[in-house]
Enzyme design. Structure first.
Site, PDB file in Angstrom:
ATOM      1  N   LYS A 119       0.839  -1.009  -0.015  1.00  0.00           N
ATOM      2  CA  LYS A 119       0.091  -0.567   0.202  1.00  0.00           C
ATOM      3  C   LYS A 119       0.715   1.505   0.175  1.00  0.00           C
ATOM      4  CE  LYS A 119      -3.750  -1.399  -0.849  1.00  0.00           C
ATOM      5  NZ  LYS A 119      -4.437  -2.085  -1.943  1.00  0.00           N
ATOM      6  N   ARG A 200       6.071   4.977   2.347  1.00  0.00           N
ATOM      7  CA  ARG A 200       4.918   5.914   2.773  1.00  0.00           C
ATOM      8  C   ARG A 200       4.663   6.418   3.874  1.00  0.00           C
ATOM      9  NH1 ARG A 200      -0.986   4.148   0.738  1.00  0.00           N
ATOM     10  NH2 ARG A 200      -2.390   6.588   0.989  1.00  0.00           N
ATOM     11  N   SER A 208      -4.216   2.366   4.425  1.00  0.00           N
ATOM     12  CA  SER A 208      -4.938   1.854   3.074  1.00  0.00           C
ATOM     13  C   SER A 208      -5.003   0.660   3.463  1.00  0.00           C
ATOM     14  CB  SER A 208      -3.288   2.451   2.178  1.00  0.00           C
ATOM     15  OG  SER A 208      -4.492   1.940   1.212  1.00  0.00           O
ATOM     16  N   LYS A 343      -6.739   1.026  -6.291  1.00  0.00           N
ATOM     17  CA  LYS A 343      -5.788   2.044  -5.383  1.00  0.00           C
ATOM     18  C   LYS A 343      -6.844   3.917  -5.352  1.00  0.00           C
ATOM     19  CE  LYS A 343      -2.437  -1.004  -6.868  1.00  0.00           C
ATOM     20  NZ  LYS A 343      -1.990  -2.088  -5.969  1.00  0.00           N
ATOM     21  N   GLY A 344      -7.105   4.031  -4.344  1.00  0.00           N
ATOM     22  CA  GLY A 344      -7.089   5.570  -4.924  1.00  0.00           C
ATOM     23  C   GLY A 344      -8.323   5.282  -3.343  1.00  0.00           C
ATOM     24  N   ARG A 345      -8.628   4.268  -3.353  1.00  0.00           N
ATOM     25  CA  ARG A 345      -9.990   3.647  -2.129  1.00  0.00           C
ATOM     26  C   ARG A 345      -9.994   4.991  -1.303  1.00  0.00           C
ATOM     27  NH1 ARG A 345      -8.692  -1.553  -1.628  1.00  0.00           N
ATOM     28  NH2 ARG A 345      -9.859  -2.581  -2.992  1.00  0.00           N
ATOM     29  N   GLU A 346     -11.818   5.600  -1.338  1.00  0.00           N
ATOM     30  CA  GLU A 346     -11.565   6.828  -0.050  1.00  0.00           C
ATOM     31  C   GLU A 346     -11.161   6.203   1.382  1.00  0.00           C
ATOM     32  OE1 GLU A 346     -14.522   9.758   1.841  1.00  0.00           O
ATOM     33  OE2 GLU A 346     -14.819   8.826   0.504  1.00  0.00           O
ATOM     34  N   HIS A 347     -10.003   7.142   2.257  1.00  0.00           N
ATOM     35  CA  HIS A 347      -9.742   6.910   3.579  1.00  0.00           C
ATOM     36  C   HIS A 347     -10.692   7.250   4.120  1.00  0.00           C
ATOM     37  CE1 HIS A 347      -5.203   5.998   2.830  1.00  0.00           C
ATOM     38  NE2 HIS A 347      -6.217   4.787   1.663  1.00  0.00           N
TER      39      HIS A 347
HETATM   40  N1  LIG Z   1       0.301   6.861  -9.598  1.00  0.00           N
HETATM   41  C1  LIG Z   1      -0.664   6.491  -8.944  1.00  0.00           C
HETATM   42  N2  LIG Z   1      -1.241   5.262  -9.352  1.00  0.00           N
HETATM   43  C2  LIG Z   1      -2.212   4.368  -8.356  1.00  0.00           C
HETATM   44  N3  LIG Z   1      -1.945   4.705  -7.179  1.00  0.00           N
HETATM   45  C3  LIG Z   1      -1.177   5.541  -7.099  1.00  0.00           C
HETATM   46  C4  LIG Z   1       0.076   5.764  -7.986  1.00  0.00           C
HETATM   47  N4  LIG Z   1       0.842   6.438  -6.990  1.00  0.00           N
HETATM   48  C5  LIG Z   1       0.603   5.879  -5.676  1.00  0.00           C
HETATM   49  N5  LIG Z   1       0.120   5.476  -5.734  1.00  0.00           N
HETATM   50  C6  LIG Z   1      -1.144   4.844  -4.170  1.00  0.00           C
HETATM   51  O1  LIG Z   1      -0.395   3.351  -4.411  1.00  0.00           O
HETATM   52  C7  LIG Z   1      -1.372   3.270  -3.630  1.00  0.00           C
HETATM   53  C8  LIG Z   1      -1.615   1.456  -3.374  1.00  0.00           C
HETATM   54  O2  LIG Z   1      -0.082   1.080  -3.049  1.00  0.00           O
HETATM   55  P1  LIG Z   1       0.658  -0.029  -4.055  1.00  0.00           P
HETATM   56  O3  LIG Z   1       0.347  -0.442  -5.699  1.00  0.00           O
HETATM   57  O4  LIG Z   1       1.493  -0.965  -2.837  1.00  0.00           O
HETATM   58  O5  LIG Z   1      -0.850  -1.483  -3.427  1.00  0.00           O
HETATM   59  S1  LIG Z   1      -0.631  -3.228  -3.275  1.00  0.00           S
HETATM   60  O6  LIG Z   1      -0.357  -3.439  -1.645  1.00  0.00           O
HETATM   61  O7  LIG Z   1      -0.330  -3.836  -4.205  1.00  0.00           O
HETATM   62  O8  LIG Z   1      -1.667  -3.145  -2.973  1.00  0.00           O
HETATM   63  C9  LIG Z   1      -2.476   3.882  -2.693  1.00  0.00           C
HETATM   64  O9  LIG Z   1      -2.924   3.701  -1.962  1.00  0.00           O
HETATM   65  P2  LIG Z   1      -4.316   3.990  -1.390  1.00  0.00           P
HETATM   66  O10 LIG Z   1      -4.717   5.435  -2.280  1.00  0.00           O
HETATM   67  O11 LIG Z   1      -4.000   3.892  -0.334  1.00  0.00           O
HETATM   68  O12 LIG Z   1      -5.300   3.423  -2.028  1.00  0.00           O
HETATM   69  C10 LIG Z   1      -1.704   4.988  -4.478  1.00  0.00           C
HETATM   70  O13 LIG Z   1      -1.721   6.182  -3.659  1.00  0.00           O
END
Ligand SMILES: Nc1ncnc2c1ncn2[C@@H]1O[C@H](COP(=O)(O)OS(=O)(=O)O)[C@@H](OP(=O)(O)O)[C@H]1O
Length: 381
Positions: A119, A200, A208, A343-347
């Site tokens: 994450k 992070r 997350s 990725k990018g779900r609401e926190h």
């Molecule tokens: N460009 C781009 N597009 C989408 N997401 C991005 C990007 N850059 C960084 N992030 C951040 O990546 C977070 C998800 O991390 P991971 O890919 O390591 O997640 S996982 O462990 O594979 O499930 C995800 O975390 P959350 O926002 O909490 O969902 C994103 O904040």
């Protein structure tokens, strides 16, 4: 007979078949004629268009040299990559390799592993490094060293994408970072492997992680409630942080890193900034290119900010294609320019006092982590 009369050659070229054959002389003459014409054309071109033509000819020969060397496998070690990197830098994205190179495609074990953190942006990192023509990445997380170790190296190799001899194979399995048995296994596999860790703000990473666990809970359970982050992570009576809650435990970076540092040198581990990957992905990708001693290929205009997603996505029109062969295109193909909905779900918003308690809890772990990596991140928020 080494030489023959002009008329005999003429007869032969007419296909009379009666004269004595003298193929060596005719081929030689034809070749000389062709070379003379070629030299004449080149000289005429150079005199007409000057330096531009010379530049074009040089570029063609650089391309042939680099890719020819790569095909012979001389670029599989990093030093040789550096030798050619200057010249290769001249080449633009979209380098095209010949279709005969399909024969050289094979599945290689990874020489670079993204070990975590979950994450923290591992998906984006893999997506973006895949833009580099000298890198191939596995599409899914193989989980070899944690869950499938018993399957053996042939199985692990089978999970890798096909690659050309000069290409770097990379995989990511974020669970490796926290699994106790993984560092030693990876060391036994390849003690000089390169590792990448992206981190992070530990609070945001934990939240997350929580959001993902909650999502999975409701996917598999039709009854019951998962509870809020604060209910899960903070003791109801004392308000203290519950260290054993998995999302909290995974954010104790210094502890996990310690285990890796007992097997690997710090210089083998690249630490990336997950916050910066979100806002300036090209900067973090340059760090990766340097760490892997690859020519810099990933640039600012490969990224486009997507307002709806709130993230940078890959500008597909600028994406790199390394070869024209179908098999290799498949290995480099990603279905979308933005990462998916996981990725990018609401926190959930944390109460200020809960955030403060989390900050105080993580502070000493963060300090230890910064000391170990020799770098600080702005996580006091
Ligand atoms: N460009 C781009 N597009 C989408 N997401 C991005 C990007 N850059 C960084 N992030 C951040 O990546 C977070 C998800 O991390 P991971 O890919 O390591 O997640 S996982 O462990 O594979 O499930 C995800 O975390 P959350 O926002 O909490 O969902 C994103 O904040």
């Amino acid at each position: 007979m080494a030489f023959c009369h002009r008329s005999q050659m003429f007869d032969q070229s007419l296909g009379s078949g009666q004269s004595k054959r003298c193929p060596k002389l005719s081929r030689y003459k034809l070749l000389s004629l062709a070379l003379t014409i070629l030299a004449f054309c080149v000289l005429t071109l150079v005199s007409v268009s000057g330096p531009q033509t010379i530049k074009t000819i040089t570029r063609i020969s650089v391309f042939v040299n680099i890719e020819g060397a790569a095909l012979k496998g001389v670029n599989t070690n990093a030093d040789k990559r550096v030798t050619t990197s200057q010249a290769n830098h001249d080449l633009q994205h979209g380098d095209q390799l010949g279709s005969s190179q399909e024969d050289d495609l094979q599945k290689n074990l990874p020489s670079v592993i993204v070990i975590g953190a979950r994450k923290a942006g591992t998906g984006a990192l893999l997506r973006f490094i895949n833009l580099h023509p000298w890198v191939v990445t596995s599409r899914s997380e193989p989980h070899y060293f944690d869950r499938s170790y018993w399957q053996g190296l042939d199985w692990y190799r089978s999970r890798m994408p096909p690659s050309l001899p000069h290409q770097v194979t990379m995989e990511k399995t974020p669970n490796y970072f926290v699994d106790r048995s993984v560092p030693e296994r990876v060391h036994n596999f390849n003690s000089s492997i390169k590792l990448i860790l992206i981190v992070r703000n530990p609070i945001d990473r934990a939240v997350s992680d929580y959001v993902q666990l909650k999502y999975k809970f409701y996917k598999h359970n039709t009854s019951g409630t998962y509870g809020s982050f604060e209910e899960r992570a903070l003791d109801k009576c004392t308000g203290r942080i519950i260290k054993s809650y998995d999302p909290i435990k995974r954010s104790l970076y210094s502890r996990h890193l310690d285990r890796w540092l007992t097997y690997f040198n710090k210089s083998q581990i690249l630490i990336l900034n997950g916050e910066n990957l979100k806002v300036k992905p090209w900067e973090e990708m340059l760090k990766v290119e340097r760490f892997l001693q690859l020519p810099p290929k990933i640039v600012r205009n490969h990224f486009v900010y997507n307002e709806t997603k709130g993230f940078y996505c890959v500008q597909t029109s600028n994406a790199v294609t390394t070869t024209t062969t179908a098999a290799f295109q498949e290995a480099k193909r990603w279905p979308e320019s933005c990462l998916g909905d996981t990725k990018g779900r609401e926190h959930p918003k944390l109460r200020p006092e809960a955030r403060k308690a989390l900050q105080e809890f993580f502070a000493p772990f963060n300090e230890r982590f910064f000391k170990k990596i020799g770098e600080r991140f702005d996580w006091n928020r």
